[in-house]
Write a protein that holds these residues in place. Structure first.
Motif, PDB file in Angstrom:
ATOM      1  N   TYR A   1       0.840  -1.203   0.000  1.00  0.00           N
ATOM      2  CA  TYR A   1       0.000   0.000   0.000  1.00  0.00           C
ATOM      3  C   TYR A   1       0.877   1.255   0.000  1.00  0.00           C
ATOM      4  O   TYR A   1       0.957   1.986   0.982  1.00  0.00           O
ATOM      5  N   PRO A   2       1.563   1.518  -1.125  1.00  0.00           N
ATOM      6  CA  PRO A   2       2.470   2.675  -1.177  1.00  0.00           C
ATOM      7  C   PRO A   2       1.721   3.989  -1.033  1.00  0.00           C
ATOM      8  O   PRO A   2       0.704   4.236  -1.681  1.00  0.00           O
ATOM      9  N   THR A   3       2.235   4.839  -0.172  1.00  0.00           N
ATOM     10  CA  THR A   3       1.629   6.141   0.091  1.00  0.00           C
ATOM     11  C   THR A   3       2.684   7.075   0.671  1.00  0.00           C
ATOM     12  O   THR A   3       3.730   6.632   1.130  1.00  0.00           O
ATOM     13  N   ARG A   4       2.430   8.347   0.600  1.00  0.00           N
ATOM     14  CA  ARG A   4       3.298   9.429   1.087  1.00  0.00           C
ATOM     15  C   ARG A   4       4.524   9.636   0.190  1.00  0.00           C
ATOM     16  O   ARG A   4       4.820  10.769  -0.176  1.00  0.00           O
ATOM     17  N   TYR A   5       5.232   8.549  -0.170  1.00  0.00           N
ATOM     18  CA  TYR A   5       6.415   8.712  -1.023  1.00  0.00           C
ATOM     19  C   TYR A   5       6.066   8.611  -2.511  1.00  0.00           C
ATOM     20  O   TYR A   5       6.940   8.670  -3.364  1.00  0.00           O
ATOM     21  N   VAL A   6       4.765   8.464  -2.829  1.00  0.00           N
ATOM     22  CA  VAL A   6       4.343   8.440  -4.233  1.00  0.00           C
ATOM     23  C   VAL A   6       4.249   9.870  -4.760  1.00  0.00           C
ATOM     24  O   VAL A   6       4.119  10.827  -3.999  1.00  0.00           O
ATOM     25  N   THR A   7       4.302  10.009  -6.069  1.00  0.00           N
ATOM     26  CA  THR A   7       4.264  11.345  -6.676  1.00  0.00           C
ATOM     27  C   THR A   7       2.866  11.750  -7.138  1.00  0.00           C
ATOM     28  O   THR A   7       2.636  12.891  -7.505  1.00  0.00           O
ATOM     29  N   ALA A   8       1.935  10.790  -7.142  1.00  0.00           N
ATOM     30  CA  ALA A   8       0.555  11.085  -7.521  1.00  0.00           C
ATOM     31  C   ALA A   8      -0.365  10.124  -6.784  1.00  0.00           C
ATOM     32  O   ALA A   8       0.013   8.981  -6.484  1.00  0.00           O
ATOM     33  N   SER A   9      -1.576  10.591  -6.462  1.00  0.00           N
ATOM     34  CA  SER A   9      -2.551   9.741  -5.790  1.00  0.00           C
ATOM     35  C   SER A   9      -3.348   8.970  -6.835  1.00  0.00           C
ATOM     36  O   SER A   9      -4.251   9.517  -7.478  1.00  0.00           O
ATOM     37  N   LEU A  10      -2.978   7.717  -7.025  1.00  0.00           N
ATOM     38  CA  LEU A  10      -3.642   6.846  -7.992  1.00  0.00           C
ATOM     39  C   LEU A  10      -4.318   5.714  -7.216  1.00  0.00           C
ATOM     40  O   LEU A  10      -3.660   4.725  -6.852  1.00  0.00           O
ATOM     41  N   PRO A  11      -5.609   5.835  -6.922  1.00  0.00           N
ATOM     42  CA  PRO A  11      -6.289   4.807  -6.130  1.00  0.00           C
ATOM     43  C   PRO A  11      -6.217   3.435  -6.779  1.00  0.00           C
ATOM     44  O   PRO A  11      -6.182   3.306  -8.007  1.00  0.00           O
ATOM     45  N   PHE A  12      -6.183   2.395  -5.944  1.00  0.00           N
ATOM     46  CA  PHE A  12      -6.167   1.035  -6.462  1.00  0.00           C
ATOM     47  C   PHE A  12      -6.971   0.137  -5.534  1.00  0.00           C
ATOM     48  O   PHE A  12      -7.256   0.483  -4.376  1.00  0.00           O
ATOM     49  N   ASP A  13      -7.338  -1.045  -6.041  1.00  0.00           N
ATOM     50  CA  ASP A  13      -8.173  -1.971  -5.282  1.00  0.00           C
ATOM     51  C   ASP A  13      -7.427  -2.505  -4.064  1.00  0.00           C
ATOM     52  O   ASP A  13      -6.220  -2.796  -4.127  1.00  0.00           O
ATOM     53  N   ARG A  14      -8.164  -2.642  -2.997  1.00  0.00           N
ATOM     54  CA  ARG A  14      -7.640  -3.260  -1.781  1.00  0.00           C
ATOM     55  C   ARG A  14      -7.065  -4.643  -2.111  1.00  0.00           C
ATOM     56  O   ARG A  14      -7.647  -5.406  -2.887  1.00  0.00           O
ATOM     57  N   ARG A  15      -5.950  -4.989  -1.492  1.00  0.00           N
ATOM     58  CA  ARG A  15      -5.266  -6.228  -1.817  1.00  0.00           C
ATOM     59  C   ARG A  15      -5.434  -7.314  -0.753  1.00  0.00           C
ATOM     60  O   ARG A  15      -4.785  -8.368  -0.832  1.00  0.00           O
ATOM     61  N   HIS A  16      -6.295  -7.074   0.235  1.00  0.00           N
ATOM     62  CA  HIS A  16      -6.512  -8.033   1.310  1.00  0.00           C
ATOM     63  C   HIS A  16      -7.993  -8.121   1.641  1.00  0.00           C
ATOM     64  O   HIS A  16      -8.768  -7.220   1.297  1.00  0.00           O
ATOM     65  N   PRO A  17      -8.412  -9.184   2.317  1.00  0.00           N
ATOM     66  CA  PRO A  17      -9.839  -9.351   2.627  1.00  0.00           C
ATOM     67  C   PRO A  17     -10.389  -8.254   3.525  1.00  0.00           C
ATOM     68  O   PRO A  17      -9.646  -7.558   4.219  1.00  0.00           O
ATOM     69  N   VAL A  18     -11.700  -8.127   3.516  1.00  0.00           N
ATOM     70  CA  VAL A  18     -12.411  -7.268   4.462  1.00  0.00           C
ATOM     71  C   VAL A  18     -12.808  -8.098   5.673  1.00  0.00           C
ATOM     72  O   VAL A  18     -12.576  -7.707   6.821  1.00  0.00           O
ATOM     73  N   VAL A  19     -13.423  -9.238   5.416  1.00  0.00           N
ATOM     74  CA  VAL A  19     -13.763 -10.209   6.463  1.00  0.00           C
ATOM     75  C   VAL A  19     -12.773 -11.367   6.330  1.00  0.00           C
ATOM     76  O   VAL A  19     -12.690 -12.008   5.290  1.00  0.00           O
ATOM     77  N   TRP A  20     -12.038 -11.601   7.400  1.00  0.00           N
ATOM     78  CA  TRP A  20     -10.990 -12.620   7.375  1.00  0.00           C
ATOM     79  C   TRP A  20     -11.562 -13.943   7.870  1.00  0.00           C
ATOM     80  O   TRP A  20     -12.304 -13.984   8.851  1.00  0.00           O
ATOM     81  N   GLY A  21     -11.240 -15.036   7.204  1.00  0.00           N
ATOM     82  CA  GLY A  21     -11.848 -16.310   7.539  1.00  0.00           C
ATOM     83  C   GLY A  21     -13.282 -16.343   7.031  1.00  0.00           C
ATOM     84  O   GLY A  21     -13.661 -15.621   6.110  1.00  0.00           O
ATOM     85  N   GLU A  22     -14.094 -17.150   7.652  1.00  0.00           N
ATOM     86  CA  GLU A  22     -15.479 -17.294   7.216  1.00  0.00           C
ATOM     87  C   GLU A  22     -16.397 -16.252   7.842  1.00  0.00           C
ATOM     88  O   GLU A  22     -17.493 -15.996   7.353  1.00  0.00           O
ATOM     89  N   GLY A  23     -15.966 -15.653   8.963  1.00  0.00           N
ATOM     90  CA  GLY A  23     -16.813 -14.666   9.628  1.00  0.00           C
ATOM     91  C   GLY A  23     -18.074 -15.269  10.218  1.00  0.00           C
ATOM     92  O   GLY A  23     -19.068 -14.571  10.408  1.00  0.00           O
ATOM     93  N   ALA A  24     -18.038 -16.580  10.506  1.00  0.00           N
ATOM     94  CA  ALA A  24     -19.254 -17.258  10.971  1.00  0.00           C
ATOM     95  C   ALA A  24     -19.311 -17.400  12.486  1.00  0.00           C
ATOM     96  O   ALA A  24     -20.393 -17.539  13.050  1.00  0.00           O
TER      97      ALA A  24
END
Length: 309
Positions: free
Chosen positions: A12-35
């Motif tokens: 999740y590169p940030t601060r040292y980038v030269t432009a804000s180019l949004p990208f898709d999250r690379r990890h789950p929102v709910v980890w495991g089954e969430g059951a």
């Protein structure tokens, strides 16, 4: 500042980038089954989709009353007034935030360690959790300042060394959250997009950023906020004392200033997975102090809920 090698391995590169180019999250929102936990299947699905869940009455009235009494006591503590745990309003003598309140008060510690909150965090994060941060945000009547659009994870990743977005927050109302006194606002679905910030992190940046004025790094790119809000809308969370919102660490959120005569006071609790401990900051000269980002990764006890019943 991050080295080239560090940048290449940063998901999740940030601060040292030269432009804000949004990208898709690379990890789950709910980890495991969430059951396994108190949330229903529908609630887990809604959290995965929107990035948040609202609760009409998470704290009982007597718990809210105890918290408010503790806030009066803490507010009268002269030693705290001279401590960095307290952040003042940028343009007045009013209190903006008090940090690490669970270390200042047994009342807050019991709530932070209660199963009513921690069990929900465990269910979503798929592991034991520890307390990354607690704070009380005050929005004083007439003078409460805004919190601009940002992702908490962007800060915790760049300044605290949180590897991935496997953390969440609770915002618990200790006073009425009204449409007119600066309630929390979240862009639904924004947790699925990482929005980098452009601008280097100065040394001891937290001393400036906690005041929320003219920040050189951290605020979300306005074009990205506009695009996500136009596509997904903005949710505003109001409710009686004791109501709460649980939200993903990468949600874009904000709150406007409070010019109303009605103060707004909220307790914030951040749980991080014990499998996601802090390391070296990804884009800051040194880690923030422990009262902002705990490096005590001791899990919240699983049996805390039995002590609270």
């Amino acid at each position: 500042m991050a080295s080239a090698a560090r940048s290449a391995n940063d998901p999740y590169p940030t601060r040292y980038v030269t432009a804000s180019l949004p990208f898709d999250r690379r990890h789950p929102v709910v980890w495991g089954e969430g059951a396994d936990g108190p949330l229903s299947t529908d609630e887990v699905a809604a959290y995965r989709r929107d990035g948040f869940l609202a609760f009409g009455a998470l704290l009982a009235p007597e718990d809210v009353a105890r918290c408010r009494e503790e806030l009066r006591r803490i507010g009268q503590d002269s030693d705290l007034r001279g401590s960095e745990r307290l952040a003042p309003e940028p343009d007045s003598a009013e209190i903006r935030s008090v940090f690490e309140v669970h270390e200042l008060s047994e009342v807050f510690a019991r709530i932070v360690h209660s199963g009513a909150l921690a069990d929900k965090a465990r269910q979503v994060l798929g592991s034991d959790v520890y307390v990354h941060q607690t704070r009380v945000n005050y929005k004083a009547a007439f003078d409460g300042s805004k919190f601009g659009w940002h992702s908490d994870f962007e800060t915790w990743h760049s300044e605290d060394g949180m590897p991935v977005p496997r953390a969440l927050s609770f915002s618990v109302a200790l006073s009425a959250n009204l449409p007119v006194n600066g309630p929390l606002m979240i862009i639904p679905g924004s947790h699925r997009t990482f929005v980098p910030s452009v601008g280097e992190t100065p040394v001891d940046y937290h001393k400036l950023s906690l005041l929320g004025k003219n920040l050189p790094a951290g605020p979300a790119d306005r074009a990205a906020v506009t695009d996500l809000a136009e596509r997904n809308g903005i949710e505003s969370f109001t409710g009686a004392p004791g109501s709460a919102v649980m939200f993903d660490c990468n949600c874009l959120h904000s709150s406007s200033g409070n010019v109303s005569p009605f103060p707004r006071t909220n307790l914030f609790i951040v749980y991080n997975s014990v499998d996601n401990p802090l390391g070296r900051p990804y884009a800051a000269p040194k880690p923030r102090p422990g009262y902002l980002a705990s490096r005590n990764f001791t899990p919240v006890p699983q049996d805390a809920r039995r002590r609270d019943r």
